[in-house]
Write an enzyme that holds these catalytic residues in place. Structure first.
Site, PDB file in Angstrom:
ATOM      1  N   THR A 154      18.920  21.203 -46.109  1.00  0.00           N
ATOM      2  CA  THR A 154      18.714  20.313 -44.967  1.00  0.00           C
ATOM      3  C   THR A 154      19.826  20.451 -43.921  1.00  0.00           C
ATOM      4  OG1 THR A 154      18.771  17.966 -44.367  1.00  0.00           O
ATOM      5  CG2 THR A 154      19.791  18.523 -46.446  1.00  0.00           C
ATOM      6  N   ASP A 155      19.491  20.123 -42.676  1.00  0.00           N
ATOM      7  CA  ASP A 155      20.510  20.115 -41.616  1.00  0.00           C
ATOM      8  C   ASP A 155      21.572  19.042 -41.873  1.00  0.00           C
ATOM      9  OD1 ASP A 155      18.954  17.873 -41.030  1.00  0.00           O
ATOM     10  OD2 ASP A 155      18.380  18.518 -39.016  1.00  0.00           O
ATOM     11  N   GLU A 156      21.262  18.068 -42.729  1.00  0.00           N
ATOM     12  CA  GLU A 156      22.209  16.969 -42.961  1.00  0.00           C
ATOM     13  C   GLU A 156      23.493  17.430 -43.640  1.00  0.00           C
ATOM     14  OE1 GLU A 156      20.799  13.213 -44.204  1.00  0.00           O
ATOM     15  OE2 GLU A 156      18.918  13.401 -43.120  1.00  0.00           O
TER      16      GLU A 156
ATOM     17  N   TYR B 229      23.091  11.138 -50.168  1.00  0.00           N
ATOM     18  CA  TYR B 229      22.015  12.144 -50.210  1.00  0.00           C
ATOM     19  C   TYR B 229      22.531  13.506 -49.741  1.00  0.00           C
ATOM     20  CZ  TYR B 229      18.291  15.017 -48.217  1.00  0.00           C
ATOM     21  OH  TYR B 229      17.490  16.083 -47.861  1.00  0.00           O
TER      22      TYR B 229
ATOM     23  N   LYS C 102      23.109  17.230 -51.622  1.00  0.00           N
ATOM     24  CA  LYS C 102      22.447  18.457 -51.165  1.00  0.00           C
ATOM     25  C   LYS C 102      23.491  19.533 -50.848  1.00  0.00           C
ATOM     26  CE  LYS C 102      18.611  19.154 -50.424  1.00  0.00           C
ATOM     27  NZ  LYS C 102      17.510  19.693 -51.301  1.00  0.00           N
TER      28      LYS C 102
HETATM   29  P1  NAD Z   1       9.745  14.157 -51.186  1.00  0.00           P
HETATM   30  O1  NAD Z   1      10.629  12.998 -51.545  1.00  0.00           O
HETATM   31  O2  NAD Z   1       8.480  13.906 -50.458  1.00  0.00           O
HETATM   32  O3  NAD Z   1       9.363  14.980 -52.507  1.00  0.00           O
HETATM   33  C1  NAD Z   1      10.280  15.287 -53.509  1.00  0.00           C
HETATM   34  C2  NAD Z   1       9.489  15.841 -54.677  1.00  0.00           C
HETATM   35  O4  NAD Z   1      10.425  16.173 -55.719  1.00  0.00           O
HETATM   36  C3  NAD Z   1       8.505  14.832 -55.292  1.00  0.00           C
HETATM   37  O5  NAD Z   1       7.309  15.466 -55.626  1.00  0.00           O
HETATM   38  C4  NAD Z   1       9.216  14.350 -56.546  1.00  0.00           C
HETATM   39  O6  NAD Z   1       8.343  13.894 -57.560  1.00  0.00           O
HETATM   40  C5  NAD Z   1       9.959  15.614 -56.951  1.00  0.00           C
HETATM   41  N1  NAD Z   1      11.137  15.336 -57.791  1.00  0.00           N
HETATM   42  C6  NAD Z   1      12.107  14.403 -57.563  1.00  0.00           C
HETATM   43  N2  NAD Z   1      12.995  14.444 -58.565  1.00  0.00           N
HETATM   44  C7  NAD Z   1      12.596  15.419 -59.412  1.00  0.00           C
HETATM   45  C8  NAD Z   1      13.125  15.955 -60.624  1.00  0.00           C
HETATM   46  N3  NAD Z   1      14.245  15.469 -61.159  1.00  0.00           N
HETATM   47  N4  NAD Z   1      12.464  16.965 -61.226  1.00  0.00           N
HETATM   48  C9  NAD Z   1      11.308  17.453 -60.690  1.00  0.00           C
HETATM   49  N5  NAD Z   1      10.761  16.979 -59.569  1.00  0.00           N
HETATM   50  C10 NAD Z   1      11.399  15.982 -58.928  1.00  0.00           C
HETATM   51  O7  NAD Z   1      10.678  15.161 -50.385  1.00  0.00           O
HETATM   52  P2  NAD Z   1      10.385  16.126 -49.158  1.00  0.00           P
HETATM   53  O8  NAD Z   1      10.601  15.373 -47.903  1.00  0.00           O
HETATM   54  O9  NAD Z   1       9.119  16.844 -49.410  1.00  0.00           O
HETATM   55  O10 NAD Z   1      11.628  17.133 -49.307  1.00  0.00           O
HETATM   56  C11 NAD Z   1      11.522  18.299 -50.117  1.00  0.00           C
HETATM   57  C12 NAD Z   1      12.807  19.094 -50.024  1.00  0.00           C
HETATM   58  O11 NAD Z   1      13.061  19.456 -48.662  1.00  0.00           O
HETATM   59  C13 NAD Z   1      14.044  18.336 -50.486  1.00  0.00           C
HETATM   60  O12 NAD Z   1      14.867  19.227 -51.188  1.00  0.00           O
HETATM   61  C14 NAD Z   1      14.725  17.879 -49.198  1.00  0.00           C
HETATM   62  O13 NAD Z   1      16.100  17.749 -49.366  1.00  0.00           O
HETATM   63  C15 NAD Z   1      14.371  19.033 -48.280  1.00  0.00           C
HETATM   64  N6  NAD Z   1      14.281  18.710 -46.850  1.00  0.00           N
HETATM   65  C16 NAD Z   1      13.543  17.657 -46.416  1.00  0.00           C
HETATM   66  C17 NAD Z   1      13.409  17.420 -45.040  1.00  0.00           C
HETATM   67  C18 NAD Z   1      12.567  16.274 -44.506  1.00  0.00           C
HETATM   68  O14 NAD Z   1      12.583  16.031 -43.296  1.00  0.00           O
HETATM   69  N7  NAD Z   1      11.809  15.561 -45.325  1.00  0.00           N
HETATM   70  C19 NAD Z   1      14.049  18.261 -44.128  1.00  0.00           C
HETATM   71  C20 NAD Z   1      14.829  19.328 -44.624  1.00  0.00           C
HETATM   72  C21 NAD Z   1      14.920  19.549 -45.980  1.00  0.00           C
HETATM   73  O1  DAU Z   2      17.206  16.055 -41.235  1.00  0.00           O
HETATM   74  C1  DAU Z   2      16.546  16.363 -42.426  1.00  0.00           C
HETATM   75  C2  DAU Z   2      16.449  15.116 -43.260  1.00  0.00           C
HETATM   76  O2  DAU Z   2      15.494  14.288 -42.601  1.00  0.00           O
HETATM   77  C3  DAU Z   2      16.052  15.372 -44.697  1.00  0.00           C
HETATM   78  O3  DAU Z   2      17.042  16.116 -45.324  1.00  0.00           O
HETATM   79  C4  DAU Z   2      15.842  14.050 -45.432  1.00  0.00           C
HETATM   80  O4  DAU Z   2      15.354  14.285 -46.741  1.00  0.00           O
HETATM   81  C5  DAU Z   2      14.832  13.213 -44.665  1.00  0.00           C
HETATM   82  O5  DAU Z   2      14.688  11.955 -45.286  1.00  0.00           O
HETATM   83  C6  DAU Z   2      15.258  13.047 -43.219  1.00  0.00           C
HETATM   84  O6  DAU Z   2      16.428  12.212 -43.108  1.00  0.00           O
HETATM   85  P1  DAU Z   2      16.591  11.131 -41.936  1.00  0.00           P
HETATM   86  O7  DAU Z   2      17.531  10.096 -42.397  1.00  0.00           O
HETATM   87  O8  DAU Z   2      16.870  11.792 -40.644  1.00  0.00           O
HETATM   88  O9  DAU Z   2      15.068  10.597 -41.873  1.00  0.00           O
HETATM   89  P2  DAU Z   2      14.445   9.138 -41.805  1.00  0.00           P
HETATM   90  O10 DAU Z   2      12.976   9.317 -41.612  1.00  0.00           O
HETATM   91  O11 DAU Z   2      14.901   8.252 -42.898  1.00  0.00           O
HETATM   92  O12 DAU Z   2      15.067   8.583 -40.445  1.00  0.00           O
HETATM   93  C7  DAU Z   2      14.905   9.275 -39.212  1.00  0.00           C
HETATM   94  C8  DAU Z   2      15.680   8.512 -38.155  1.00  0.00           C
HETATM   95  O13 DAU Z   2      15.035   7.251 -37.937  1.00  0.00           O
HETATM   96  C9  DAU Z   2      17.100   8.162 -38.576  1.00  0.00           C
HETATM   97  O14 DAU Z   2      17.938   8.221 -37.424  1.00  0.00           O
HETATM   98  C10 DAU Z   2      17.004   6.718 -39.062  1.00  0.00           C
HETATM   99  C11 DAU Z   2      15.900   6.148 -38.195  1.00  0.00           C
HETATM  100  N1  DAU Z   2      15.066   5.085 -38.823  1.00  0.00           N
HETATM  101  C12 DAU Z   2      14.510   5.344 -40.041  1.00  0.00           C
HETATM  102  C13 DAU Z   2      13.741   4.395 -40.669  1.00  0.00           C
HETATM  103  C14 DAU Z   2      13.114   4.672 -42.012  1.00  0.00           C
HETATM  104  C15 DAU Z   2      14.864   3.884 -38.168  1.00  0.00           C
HETATM  105  O15 DAU Z   2      15.365   3.646 -37.045  1.00  0.00           O
HETATM  106  N2  DAU Z   2      14.099   2.928 -38.794  1.00  0.00           N
HETATM  107  C16 DAU Z   2      13.538   3.131 -40.014  1.00  0.00           C
HETATM  108  O16 DAU Z   2      12.861   2.203 -40.533  1.00  0.00           O
END
Ligand code: NAD
Ligand code: DAU
Length: 330
Positions: free
Chosen positions: A119-121, A143, A147
């Protein structure tokens, strides 16, 4: 290819599995613990075309079973919600750090390529410009710290054992099948129900939005063409402050801005994320979906797929929502 996709029942993982089965004809094994965020429903149209192993990545027996005969491992499995990591980091350490270690050991024993979805985080927050793969790692939340730890462990397996590793770091994803704890689906579902829209702080935090299929294609590119030991950023084509995202959702759902409520900010909240993806572009990847178009499609998907979100909104999610927002929204 025969792929082991860990976390393939989550948001990005399930979209990736669908893409690989549909467009590449890959043979896929999914290993997933099915936490609150992982659901078989996310693979409702693909489940009969994959081998599904219900298990945790930190369980060596489950991993040994799932990895049998595959060419590569793609690891999406993680605890992913920043707010939950602030409330209780425990599961984040177990899954994101220890789980990645167990997978790396299994990939090393099997001698197969390992792609870590990151992730970019891990770079922290940037006021101006964009992060490159050379930027220092400065994670802010539990988190992103776990990562980052996982990324460093992956790099160590390349340097120490010569394991063929590739890391692909994505920016904020959005699209179908995203659990409604995250900004966009939370706001869309609240708006469709006429509920308050809780914006953290002033809402001027900026995210770099990436349509989920574009990330899936980027990961596919990094897997097929990435050099061992390298990191590839995969950022969306557009940036947008949160308040503007929410205003667009208000308008796409035919609502009124009076639903928006500014609530207490997230502790340690990163102000802005922005990724430079030049290195992945040089491998031939390009994001195809702009935010305006992708957001419209995403709102339409949630409107049309109540079968998917109704069981979530009436289940454990309600308790989570009460804990996270109950007091702030009265
Ligand atoms: P998500 O929370 O929707 O899904 C996570 C999945 O992992 C689920 O299916 C869950 O059951 C499974 N999981 C959790 N713990 C586990 C374990 N111990 N063993 C096996 N499976 C397990 O997450 P997502 O948003 O689809 O993110 C997927 C990946 O992409 C993550 O690694 C996250 O860090 C990365 N990522 C997410 C974003 C985003 O914006 N959501 C952006 C960049 C990177
Ligand atoms: O940037 C990649 C990441 O994006 C992933 O690695 C993470 O897994 C994913 O959860 C996401 O993280 P963020 O914290 O950026 O996403 P989130 O959707 O939780 O929040 C997006 C932005 O919106 C953040 O600045 C917080 C804000 N927010 C979020 C929620 C849930 C609000 O203002 N109100 C809200 O209720």
């Amino acid at each position: 290819m025969k792929l082991l996709v860990c976390g393939g029942a989550g948001f990005i993982g399930s979209n990736f599995v669908r893409l690989r089965v549909r467009d590449h004809g890959d043979d896929v094994v999914v290993l997933d613990k099915l936490t609150y965020a992982g659901r078989r429903e996310n693979l409702h149209d693909t489940l009969d075309q994959v081998r599904f192993v219900h298990g945790a990545i930190e369980d060596p027996d489950a991993v040994a079973d799932a990895i049998e005969g595959v060419d590569a491992v793609v690891n999406f499995a993680a605890e992913t919600h920043v707010d939950r990591s602030i409330a209780d980091p425990d599961a984040f350490l177990r899954t994101n750090a220890i789980g990645t270690y167990v997978l790396l050991e299994a990939a090393r024993a099997a001698g197969v390529r390992f792609l870590q979805v990151s992730t970019d985080e891990v770079y922290g927050s940037i006021e101006e410009g964009s992060f490159t793969e050379e930027s220092p790692l400065q994670p802010s939340s539990p988190y992103s710290a776990t990562k980052t730890g996982a990324d460093l462990l992956v790099a160590s397996y390349f340097h120490t054992y010569g394991l063929e590793t590739v890391i692909c770091r994505g920016s904020n994803n959005y699209g179908p099948y995203q659990y409604p704890e995250k900004l966009i689906p939370l706001m869309v579902l609240n708006a469709l129900h006429g509920d308050k829209l809780p914006v953290y702080g002033d809402g001027m935090q900026v995210r770099n939005w990436l349509y989920v299929e574009d990330f899936g294609r980027g990961i596919g590119h990094a897997l097929a063409h990435g050099a061992p030991g390298e990191v590839y950023n995969c950022g969306g084509p557009d940036e947008c402050p949160n308040i503007e995202v929410v205003e667009r959702i208000v308008s796409l759902t035919g609502n009124d801005a009076s639903l928006i409520e500014h609530v207490t900010d997230r502790p340690g909240h990163d102000r802005r994320y922005s990724l430079s993806s030049e290195k992945l572009r040089a491998l031939g990847w390009e994001a195809q979906v702009h935010f305006a178009e992708g957001l419209e499609q995403t709102v339409a998907w949630y409107r049309e797929n109540a079968w998917w979100w109704e069981p979530i909104r009436s289940g454990d999610y309600r308790e989570y929502y009460e804990r996270q927002y109950g007091r702030a929204l009265g």
